[in-house]
Design an enzyme around this catalytic site. Structure first.
Site, PDB file in Angstrom:
ATOM      1  N   TYR A 104       2.868   2.658   5.771  1.00  0.00           N
ATOM      2  CA  TYR A 104       2.082   1.433   5.781  1.00  0.00           C
ATOM      3  C   TYR A 104       2.060   0.914   4.345  1.00  0.00           C
ATOM      4  O   TYR A 104       1.284   1.367   3.522  1.00  0.00           O
ATOM      5  CB  TYR A 104       0.668   1.734   6.295  1.00  0.00           C
ATOM      6  CG  TYR A 104      -0.284   0.563   6.250  1.00  0.00           C
ATOM      7  CD1 TYR A 104       0.130  -0.721   6.571  1.00  0.00           C
ATOM      8  CD2 TYR A 104      -1.615   0.752   5.896  1.00  0.00           C
ATOM      9  CE1 TYR A 104      -0.734  -1.787   6.525  1.00  0.00           C
ATOM     10  CE2 TYR A 104      -2.511  -0.317   5.854  1.00  0.00           C
ATOM     11  CZ  TYR A 104      -2.069  -1.576   6.175  1.00  0.00           C
ATOM     12  OH  TYR A 104      -2.929  -2.644   6.129  1.00  0.00           O
TER      13      TYR A 104
ATOM     14  N   ASP B 253       4.994  -1.042   8.548  1.00  0.00           N
ATOM     15  CA  ASP B 253       4.558  -2.382   8.175  1.00  0.00           C
ATOM     16  C   ASP B 253       4.876  -2.564   6.693  1.00  0.00           C
ATOM     17  O   ASP B 253       4.188  -2.035   5.828  1.00  0.00           O
ATOM     18  CB  ASP B 253       3.055  -2.505   8.441  1.00  0.00           C
ATOM     19  CG  ASP B 253       2.477  -3.840   8.014  1.00  0.00           C
ATOM     20  OD1 ASP B 253       3.237  -4.675   7.491  1.00  0.00           O
ATOM     21  OD2 ASP B 253       1.264  -4.044   8.185  1.00  0.00           O
TER      22      ASP B 253
ATOM     23  N   HIS C 260      -0.554  -6.828  15.391  1.00  0.00           N
ATOM     24  CA  HIS C 260       0.871  -6.523  15.306  1.00  0.00           C
ATOM     25  C   HIS C 260       1.355  -6.076  16.690  1.00  0.00           C
ATOM     26  O   HIS C 260       0.553  -5.711  17.552  1.00  0.00           O
ATOM     27  CB  HIS C 260       1.139  -5.368  14.336  1.00  0.00           C
ATOM     28  CG  HIS C 260       0.801  -5.659  12.911  1.00  0.00           C
ATOM     29  ND1 HIS C 260       1.755  -5.770  11.924  1.00  0.00           N
ATOM     30  CD2 HIS C 260      -0.393  -5.842  12.286  1.00  0.00           C
ATOM     31  CE1 HIS C 260       1.172  -5.998  10.763  1.00  0.00           C
ATOM     32  NE2 HIS C 260      -0.135  -6.048  10.954  1.00  0.00           N
TER      33      HIS C 260
END
Length: 255
Positions: free
Chosen positions: A109, A149, A246
């Protein structure tokens, strides 16, 4: 081997929205979760004890309810670690590195740089620390899978409104240039192997109901090192899966 990746924007929150049913229905070999917003010791048993999966999660987290990544995997990795060995980047619990022998998986992340110049600097430093790490793996001849991400839309095809966002973190020239550099180091954007058109996104702003209008950003990716390209059999986005701002992304690899 099917691998999935999803920023769930809170794992405990998405549990109430059918996450376990989704996981069982997908039946993927590896599922990487970002932004769990919970440390390992906070995970409920319906997450940690899903039959057929080994479960790993970053812990402890520097800030409660912030960041965090988790891994569901059918095959037990040979080893699992949680960072690059650089304290200022590891303490936020953003990285799981699972070594399966035939390949190394990094679920990350990546930081968001929108809040301040300090956070943008942190993001760019994190990017460089990550690239140094995967460069070393490649130099050792390892095959590498990276997912997560990335918090940057790479090209104008990856964002619905490029001009309006050209001065915002997530689409700044310096961030996009770093992604150019990452790919130049021998890493392949798997989705773009199979889909060249725009209009495919993985994140939509909730407050403006952007998902209903498909005004989004493609900021969640699967990358593979170029020595895995021949093993890549498919890459996809699942925009119809709800529960987060998302949506999941995935790949099929022949290992």
């Amino acid at each position: 081997m099917r691998m999935l990746c999803w920023n769930v924007n809170g794992l405990r929150a998405v549990l109430k929205k059918g996450f376990v049913d989704w996981l069982r229905r997908e039946d993927a070999d590896i599922v990487c979760i970002q932004e769990t917003k919970a440390a390992a010791e906070q995970m409920p048993p319906e997450v940690t004890g899903i039959p057929g999966y080994h479960f790993y999660s970053t812990s402890p987290l520097e800030k409660k309810g912030y960041s965090g990544v988790a891994l569901f995997t059918k095959e037990e990795p040979k080893s699992v670690s949680y960072g690059f060995g650089i304290e200022k980047y590891d303490i936020e619990g953003r990285t799981i590195i699972a070594d399966y022998g035939k390949f190394v998986l990094l679920s990350i992340y990546f930081p968001n740089g929108k809040m301040s110049q300090e956070r943008l600097d942190y993001k760019m430093g994190f990017y460089d620390a990550f690239l140094d790490y995967v460069d070393k793996l490649k130099a050792e001849g390892r095959k590498v899978v990276v997912c997560g991400d990335v918090n940057t839309a790479h090209t104008e095809l990856d964002i619905a409104r490029p001009k309006e966002n050209s001065k915002k973190s997530g689409f700044l020239p310096m961030e996009r240039e770093w992604m150019d550099k990452f790919e130049a180091h021998g890493f392949i954007d798997t989705f773009r192997v199979f889909e060249k058109a725009g209009g495919h996104y993985t994140y939509w702003d909730t407050f403006t109901k952007a998902r209903e209008r498909n005004v989004g950003w493609r900021i969640d990716y699967f990358y593979v090192s170029d020595n895995l390209k021949k093993n890549l059999k498919g890459a996809f986005i699942e925009p119809d899966v709800m529960g987060s701002d998302h949506c999941p992304v995935g790949i099929d690899l022949k290992i």
